[in-house]
Enzyme design. Structure first.
Site, short mmCIF file in Angstrom:
data_model
loop_
_atom_site.label_atom_id
_atom_site.label_comp_id
_atom_site.label_asym_id
_atom_site.label_seq_id
_atom_site.Cartn_x
_atom_site.Cartn_y
_atom_site.Cartn_z
N HIS A 1 -9.53 1.04 4.63
CA HIS A 1 -8.17 1.21 5.31
C HIS A 1 -8.45 2.14 6.70
CE1 HIS A 1 -4.23 2.71 6.19
NE2 HIS A 1 -3.83 1.65 5.59
N SER B 1 3.33 -1.81 10.39
CA SER B 1 4.51 -1.98 10.71
C SER B 1 5.44 -3.28 10.36
CB SER B 1 5.06 -1.49 11.82
OG SER B 1 4.66 -0.05 12.23
N ASN C 1 0.95 -1.14 0.09
CA ASN C 1 0.15 0.07 0.08
C ASN C 1 0.83 1.19 0.12
OD1 ASN C 1 -2.06 2.17 0.38
ND2 ASN C 1 -2.30 1.67 2.52
N GLY D 1 2.28 2.70 10.59
CA GLY D 1 3.29 3.56 10.57
C GLY D 1 4.10 4.24 11.73
N LYS E 1 0.08 4.22 -0.23
CA LYS E 1 -0.60 5.35 0.24
C LYS E 1 -0.26 6.63 -0.72
CE LYS E 1 -0.16 3.38 4.89
NZ LYS E 1 -0.11 3.62 6.15
N GLU F 1 -5.52 -4.86 10.69
CA GLU F 1 -4.37 -3.64 10.73
C GLU F 1 -4.74 -2.85 12.20
OE1 GLU F 1 -2.39 -2.40 6.86
OE2 GLU F 1 -4.12 -1.23 6.95
N GLU G 1 -7.08 4.80 7.54
CA GLU G 1 -6.82 6.23 7.27
C GLU G 1 -8.19 6.45 6.60
OE1 GLU G 1 -2.93 5.73 5.30
OE2 GLU G 1 -2.29 5.10 7.13
P1 PGA Z 1 2.55 0.43 7.66
O1 PGA Z 1 1.28 0.75 7.00
O2 PGA Z 1 3.45 -0.96 6.98
O3 PGA Z 1 3.55 1.77 7.41
O4 PGA Z 1 2.50 0.47 9.12
C1 PGA Z 1 0.51 -0.58 6.73
C2 PGA Z 1 -0.74 0.07 6.22
O5 PGA Z 1 -1.14 1.17 6.43
O6 PGA Z 1 -1.31 -0.49 5.42
#
Ligand code: PGA
Length: 259
Positions: free
Chosen positions: A99, A221, A10, A182, A12, A176, A101
């Site tokens: 997601h 992460s 992803n 992140g 983003k 997640e 976000e």
């Molecule tokens: P990350 O994000 O690996 O940077 O923690 C995962 C995601 O949001 O899909």
């Protein structure tokens, strides 16, 4: 049950035409040849780069995913939105839905996530449906309740559809935990396994076959250094990778950790 692992990147809101070209060529040269690949690999760039990536990924066996989709099925007055058949037409195979976000920053509700899942399925896309709890929800011991509620909304949408729960067999789920996205703070393999088993159990209680076969990815992460341990858990079928998917070397190492 032998489930084919999936690793999805992803990106983003990251990328540029130049950066994408070098990232994709780094990923393609680092992956095992198509016939020897164990995991399904999917890249999810921002909308505007999808068509260009479709060409770069043509005949490579690597899937292409969008990061969101409009819940409305067809064309219409929905300024700024992108319809599922459009994604399909430019070469998408997958789409990330719900997601955290999108839920947190754009107020997407459980119900909307359910509708988007149906729309994606109807267009022939594989939805990667995300669920996960906030830190305060985990600390309050409400992880299963929250993840269960998010998942139930998707099941309800599917059940209300003529296709019924069968559509779930064409979905990929992603757990997640929001506190791990992140942040550099990963769920322990045991924490991930606990929620993955809960998710699978909930689906199995509705349909044993689909529950056994549906892939549940972990996201939050994931790095080359922790991927193998996480993917080694019995109900973890791969990962949804954010930050580490922007470095070809790291992403390829994470894909290799599914083996
Ligand atoms: P990350 O994000 O690996 O940077 O923690 C995962 C995601 O949001 O899909």
């Amino acid at each position: 049950m032998n489930r084919t692992p999936v690793v999805a990147g992803n990106w983003k809101m990251h990328g540029s035409r130049a950066a994408n070209a070098s990232l994709v060529s780094g990923v393609l040269s680092g992956l095992a040849p198509r016939a020897e690949r164990v995991a399904e690999v999917v890249l999810c760039p921002p909308f505007v780069y999808l068509a260009e990536l479709a060409q770069r990924l043509d005949q490579t066996g690597v899937g292409l995913g969008a990061q969101d989709v409009c819940a409305e099925a067809g064309q219409g007055a929905f300024t700024g939105e992108v319809a599922a058949p459009m994604l399909r037409e430019v070469g998408c195979t997958h789409v990330i839905i719900g997601h955290s976000e999108r839920r947190a920053l754009y107020a997407e509700t459980d119900e909307l996530v359910g509708r988007k899942t149906l729309t994606a399925l109807a267009a022939g896309l594989t939805p990667i449906v995300c669920v996960g709890e906030l830190l305060e929800e985990r600390d309050a011991g409400r992880t299963h309740e929250v993840v269960g509620r998010q998942l139930e909304a998707v099941l309800r949408a599917l059940q209300a559809d003529p296709g019924g729960l069968a559509g779930l067999a064409r979905c990929i789920l992603a757990y997640e935990p929001v506190w791990a996205i992140g942040t550099g703070r990963t769920a322990t393999p045991e924490q991930a396994q606990d929620v993955h088993a809960f998710i699978r159990g909930l689906i199995q209680s509705r349909d044993a076959r689909i529950g056994g076969s549906v892939r549940v990815l972990y996201g939050g992460s994931v790095k080359p250094g922790n991927a193998r341990e996480l993917f080694g858990m019995p109900d973890v079928d791969g990962g949804l990778i954010g930050g580490a998917s922007l470095k070809a070397e790291d992403f390829v190492a994470i894909v290799a950790a599914t083996q």
